[in-house]
Design a protein around this motif. Structure first.
Motif, PDB file in Angstrom:
ATOM      1  N   SER A 105      79.426 -19.738  89.250  1.00  0.00           N
ATOM      2  CA  SER A 105      78.622 -19.197  88.158  1.00  0.00           C
ATOM      3  C   SER A 105      78.989 -19.873  86.845  1.00  0.00           C
ATOM      4  CB  SER A 105      78.805 -17.675  88.035  1.00  0.00           C
ATOM      5  OG  SER A 105      80.170 -17.356  87.858  1.00  0.00           O
ATOM      6  N   ALA A 106      78.043 -19.874  85.904  1.00  0.00           N
ATOM      7  CA  ALA A 106      78.285 -20.510  84.610  1.00  0.00           C
ATOM      8  C   ALA A 106      77.315 -19.964  83.576  1.00  0.00           C
ATOM      9  CB  ALA A 106      78.145 -22.026  84.720  1.00  0.00           C
ATOM     10  N   LEU A 107      77.711 -20.067  82.313  1.00  0.00           N
ATOM     11  CA  LEU A 107      76.892 -19.666  81.176  1.00  0.00           C
ATOM     12  C   LEU A 107      76.314 -20.915  80.529  1.00  0.00           C
ATOM     13  CD1 LEU A 107      75.985 -17.487  79.056  1.00  0.00           C
ATOM     14  CD2 LEU A 107      78.124 -18.004  77.849  1.00  0.00           C
ATOM     15  N   GLY A 108      74.991 -20.917  80.280  1.00  0.00           N
ATOM     16  CA  GLY A 108      74.350 -22.068  79.663  1.00  0.00           C
ATOM     17  C   GLY A 108      73.421 -21.662  78.531  1.00  0.00           C
ATOM     18  N   PHE A 109      72.953 -22.673  77.789  1.00  0.00           N
ATOM     19  CA  PHE A 109      72.057 -22.424  76.659  1.00  0.00           C
ATOM     20  C   PHE A 109      70.802 -23.262  76.825  1.00  0.00           C
ATOM     21  CE2 PHE A 109      70.584 -23.543  72.312  1.00  0.00           C
ATOM     22  CZ  PHE A 109      70.223 -22.259  71.905  1.00  0.00           C
ATOM     23  N   ASP A 110      69.651 -22.600  76.770  1.00  0.00           N
ATOM     24  CA  ASP A 110      68.357 -23.263  76.867  1.00  0.00           C
ATOM     25  C   ASP A 110      67.933 -23.679  75.455  1.00  0.00           C
ATOM     26  OD1 ASP A 110      65.706 -23.990  77.043  1.00  0.00           O
ATOM     27  OD2 ASP A 110      65.118 -22.352  78.355  1.00  0.00           O
TER      28      ASP A 110
ATOM     29  N   GLY B 181      76.375 -27.185  78.345  1.00  0.00           N
ATOM     30  CA  GLY B 181      75.764 -25.902  78.675  1.00  0.00           C
ATOM     31  C   GLY B 181      74.304 -26.017  79.032  1.00  0.00           C
ATOM     32  N   GLN B 182      73.801 -27.248  79.222  1.00  0.00           N
ATOM     33  CA  GLN B 182      72.377 -27.460  79.466  1.00  0.00           C
ATOM     34  C   GLN B 182      72.074 -27.991  80.864  1.00  0.00           C
ATOM     35  OE1 GLN B 182      70.768 -29.826  76.229  1.00  0.00           O
ATOM     36  NE2 GLN B 182      71.923 -28.676  74.708  1.00  0.00           N
ATOM     37  N   VAL B 183      73.043 -28.640  81.483  1.00  0.00           N
ATOM     38  CA  VAL B 183      72.897 -29.123  82.849  1.00  0.00           C
ATOM     39  C   VAL B 183      74.157 -28.760  83.624  1.00  0.00           C
ATOM     40  CG1 VAL B 183      72.568 -31.135  84.340  1.00  0.00           C
ATOM     41  CG2 VAL B 183      71.443 -31.050  82.110  1.00  0.00           C
TER      42      VAL B 183
ATOM     43  N   MET C 107      71.315 -28.875  88.127  1.00  0.00           N
ATOM     44  CA  MET C 107      70.302 -27.932  87.654  1.00  0.00           C
ATOM     45  C   MET C 107      70.117 -28.065  86.157  1.00  0.00           C
ATOM     46  SD  MET C 107      70.166 -23.777  87.986  1.00  0.00           S
ATOM     47  CE  MET C 107      68.736 -22.858  87.414  1.00  0.00           C
ATOM     48  N   ASP C 108      68.862 -28.232  85.728  1.00  0.00           N
ATOM     49  CA  ASP C 108      68.505 -28.229  84.315  1.00  0.00           C
ATOM     50  C   ASP C 108      68.278 -26.784  83.902  1.00  0.00           C
ATOM     51  OD1 ASP C 108      66.843 -28.197  81.903  1.00  0.00           O
ATOM     52  OD2 ASP C 108      66.681 -30.357  82.190  1.00  0.00           O
ATOM     53  N   ILE C 109      69.029 -26.305  82.910  1.00  0.00           N
ATOM     54  CA  ILE C 109      68.989 -24.898  82.537  1.00  0.00           C
ATOM     55  C   ILE C 109      67.652 -24.513  81.910  1.00  0.00           C
ATOM     56  CG2 ILE C 109      69.921 -25.145  80.220  1.00  0.00           C
ATOM     57  CD1 ILE C 109      70.890 -22.420  82.751  1.00  0.00           C
ATOM     58  N   SER C 110      66.931 -25.469  81.320  1.00  0.00           N
ATOM     59  CA  SER C 110      65.661 -25.160  80.652  1.00  0.00           C
ATOM     60  C   SER C 110      64.540 -24.896  81.645  1.00  0.00           C
ATOM     61  CB  SER C 110      65.265 -26.291  79.696  1.00  0.00           C
ATOM     62  OG  SER C 110      66.174 -26.393  78.626  1.00  0.00           O
ATOM     63  N   ASN C 111      64.313 -25.840  82.574  1.00  0.00           N
ATOM     64  CA  ASN C 111      63.221 -25.650  83.530  1.00  0.00           C
ATOM     65  C   ASN C 111      63.684 -24.988  84.829  1.00  0.00           C
ATOM     66  OD1 ASN C 111      64.498 -27.722  85.031  1.00  0.00           O
ATOM     67  ND2 ASN C 111      63.190 -29.291  84.128  1.00  0.00           N
TER      68      ASN C 111
END
Length: 397
Positions: free
Chosen positions: A166-171, A235-237, A251-255
């Motif tokens: 698991s991880a925390l990311g920012f879109d 935090g984005q990929v 994984m791309d956090i945006s799409n």
């Protein structure tokens, strides 16, 4: 006394009238705990300024990066956390105690923490350790994962594994924070968007699962593969090690799209986990390949979409001059410093419950590897972190 009070009022008046951009620059260079806990109470304008995204970004720039180092002793159910900061040859290790829980990832000053409540109940929480409570406790995962952890393998070299990654990311497009979780490649990936989602959402993998894993999450011995927390790039990929000598998951956090990223071609078969490590290096993914006991190659993923790798560094041991260096196959790359100029390795020697770990630093400019002067007691997890005042609600506000 009256003259002193008048002088203080005049100074306060001057400060309050300074242009906002100048105030941002001044306050951002002051240790963060003072503006946040004290200066916000001076003027309403300062409260608004210190709470703004611009100010938080400025303070993040002035904060030096450090590394959370956690010692997790599963058989004793204890965790100790320290925060390491280095400035040139000087270093500072701050002991943060044993009440923090297990840190899973860091993003923009926020951390994702696994908190064992009891033997059966475990929570994932999002916190800012600088500003303190409150924290955000996430709902239970749809997959029913309990986020337990344990050790895999036999001594020497036993490794701490969790049942999940698991991880925390920012879109950056929607300006929201997301938590990504996986415990079974037959189930898919779960995503929780903070401030919007009430429950987790399931994101299926875009290809057939070749060998579904057993879903009995309480039996480590029955599982052939153990997920780990992914390597986070800004935090984005996210990039996950998987049970393959040919590719990893990205994984791309945006799409929220998941893809297979091919590992670099090295001219021979890659021996999976034993021969390589993945770390973030200057905002890119690095593939650290241990080809022999005296040679390590560092490849960098320069283009994720086109899957273009380049071999950037080759670490070769000179045993005559560097007799204290360990067998390179016993080194594990755990983090990088100074925008990727320094690679931190942990040496896996004999497995003793209360042993001290030897840490080595490789400088890519001087091409020197040296033993770190500080010995760390049973260091299990290394999480790069840069403190800030950001909140998981900041961008949405």
């Amino acid at each position: 006394m009256e003259m002193k009070n008048r002088q203080e009022d005049e100074e306060s008046s001057i400060l309050s009238e300074l242009p906002e951009d100048i105030m941002v620059e001044i306050l951002a260079k002051i240790p963060t705990k003072f503006p946040y806990k004290t200066f916000r109470c001076v003027y309403k304008s300062w409260y608004r300024l210190i709470s703004s995204t611009e100010f938080m970004n400025k303070t993040a720039i002035h904060h030096k990066q450090g590394i959370f180092i956690q010692s997790v002793r599963y058989f004793r159910s204890t965790t100790n956390t320290s925060f390491l900061q280095m400035d040139g040859l000087n270093f500072n290790l701050t002991n943060l105690g044993s009440s923090m829980g297990i840190i899973r990832s860091s993003c923009n000053g926020l951390v994702l923490v696994y908190e064992p409540i009891s033997k059966e109940v475990n929570n994932l929480c999002v916190k800012n350790l600088l500003t303190g409570p409150p924290s955000l406790t996430l709902p239970n995962c749809l997959s029913g994962c309990t986020h337990k952890h344990g050790y895999h393998g036999r001594a020497p070299g036993r490794i701490l594994h969790t049942y999940c990654g698991s991880a925390l990311g920012f879109d950056p497009l929607k300006k929201v924070y997301k938590v990504v979780h996986i415990n079974n490649d037959g189930y898919g990936i779960e995503v929780f968007t903070i401030g919007y989602d009430k429950t987790w959402r399931k994101v299926p993998l875009p290809w057939p699962v070749e060998k579904p894993r057993r879903r009995d999450l309480d039996k480590f011995e029955d599982m052939k593969f153990f997920w780990r927390d992914p390597v986070s790039i800004k935090g984005q990929v996210f990039h996950w090690f998987v049970d393959s000598e040919k590719y990893i998951f990205s994984m791309d956090i945006s799409n929220e799209k998941v893809s297979k990223t091919k590992l670099p071609y090295i001219g021979k078969t890659i021996m999976k986990e034993r021969h390589y490590d993945l770390v973030a290096m200057d905002e890119k993914l690095a593939f650290v390949y241990k080809g022999s006991k005296s040679k390590i190659d560092v490849w960098v993923l320069n283009d994720l979409g086109r899957q273009v790798w380049s071999m950037e560094h080759s670490i070769v041991a000179n045993w005559e001059e560097e007799k204290k260096l360990p067998h390179f196959m016993k080194l594990v790359a755990v983090a990088t410093w100074r925008n990727g100029e320094v690679i931190m390795f942990k040496a896996i020697e004999n497995f003793v419950w209360d042993h001290h770990d030897f840490i080595y630093l490789y400088d890519t400019k001087s091409k020197e590897m040296k033993e770190f002067k500080m010995k760390l007691q049973y260091a299990t997890k290394f999480i790069p972190h840069r403190s800030s005042l950001v909140s998981w609600m900041t961008e949405m506000d």
